[in-house]
Design an enzyme around this catalytic site. Sequence first.
Site, PDB file in Angstrom:
ATOM      1  N   HIS A  12       3.890 144.323 153.048  1.00  0.00           N
ATOM      2  CA  HIS A  12       5.189 143.347 152.103  1.00  0.00           C
ATOM      3  C   HIS A  12       4.530 142.138 151.636  1.00  0.00           C
ATOM      4  CE1 HIS A  12       8.871 140.654 152.796  1.00  0.00           C
ATOM      5  NE2 HIS A  12       9.251 141.426 152.176  1.00  0.00           N
ATOM      6  N   HIS A  54       8.844 136.624 143.969  1.00  0.00           N
ATOM      7  CA  HIS A  54       9.862 136.605 145.382  1.00  0.00           C
ATOM      8  C   HIS A  54      11.249 135.497 144.138  1.00  0.00           C
ATOM      9  CE1 HIS A  54      13.157 136.671 147.838  1.00  0.00           C
ATOM     10  NE2 HIS A  54      12.341 137.719 148.217  1.00  0.00           N
TER      11      HIS A  54
HETATM   12  O1  G3P Z   1      11.273 145.264 149.722  1.00  0.00           O
HETATM   13  C1  G3P Z   1      12.026 145.374 150.267  1.00  0.00           C
HETATM   14  C2  G3P Z   1      11.973 143.396 151.070  1.00  0.00           C
HETATM   15  O2  G3P Z   1      11.047 143.320 150.025  1.00  0.00           O
HETATM   16  C3  G3P Z   1      13.161 143.388 150.109  1.00  0.00           C
HETATM   17  O3  G3P Z   1      13.927 141.668 150.293  1.00  0.00           O
HETATM   18  O4  G3P Z   1      14.010 139.381 149.991  1.00  0.00           O
HETATM   19  O5  G3P Z   1      11.501 140.475 150.665  1.00  0.00           O
HETATM   20  O6  G3P Z   1      12.247 141.249 148.605  1.00  0.00           O
HETATM   21  P1  G3P Z   1      12.896 140.413 150.299  1.00  0.00           P
HETATM   22 CA    CA Z   2      10.844 142.402 148.072  1.00  0.00          CA
END
Ligand code: G3P
Ligand code: CA
Length: 246
Positions: A12, A54
């Site tokens: 992630h 992000h």
């Molecule tokens: O793509 C999965 C996840 O990254 C979505 O949530 O807020 O971490 O971008 P966020």
């Molecule tokens: Ca994301």
Amino acid sequence: MNNWPYPHIVAHRGGGKLAPENTLAAIDVGARYGHTMIEFDAKLSKDGQIFLLHDDNLERTSNGWGVAGELAWSDLLKVDAGSWFGGEFKGEPLPLLSEVANRCRQYGMMANIEIKPSTGTGTLTGKVVALAARELWAGMIPPLLSSFDIDALEAAQQAAPELPRGLLLDVWRDDWQAITTRLACVSIHLNHKLLDEARVRMLRDAGLHILVYTVNQPARAAELLRWGVDAICTDNIDTIGPHFQP
Ligand code: G3P
Ligand code: CA
């Protein structure tokens, strides 16, 4: 069920908690741990450059301030996106999508590009990111495009219909099937807290692959994989490594 070339574990924001999120340093850490797929967040600068970040604003993950999408790339490239995380990352820049694609090529890594438009730019961002992704990932396994923004996914579908798409949901929607069918999504990407075993079965029976985020507990990751989830997106790239088995 359609072809799904992606692995079970996805790093992630590049390298999760071990390096500043959404930077090349994070991707390097993900690769060092042997990960074969990364997720990251892509948005547009005011002058149309695609870069990784992000939040809408710069403050949390850099020494810049204000709404990133309102700045030109010439300003964004001066931003330090590493020092907030630790002194050893001082001067780490916001990466361009093209630089990320080069890293993926170098490492043989697959990508989940989350299209993360600044407010009001969903359609434009979806189109520009999809067209760029088609060029930048030529000859590689196609990147999986995902977004919470339905306008962005629709624009991506029109611009580069051959690239796989996934609908992101943070809250359950009863119209998930209508949306995923209309957008010809191959997958649905859910906050793992929305899932139980029956929902996993229902989504799979509808022909969708399932990616869940953000799963940082190995026991929960194992449970979700046993239920039939296809991919786990995790920050804990060391404890939930690329060879994690339920
Ligand atoms: O793509 C999965 C996840 O990254 C979505 O949530 O807020 O971490 O971008 P966020
Ligand atoms: Ca994301």
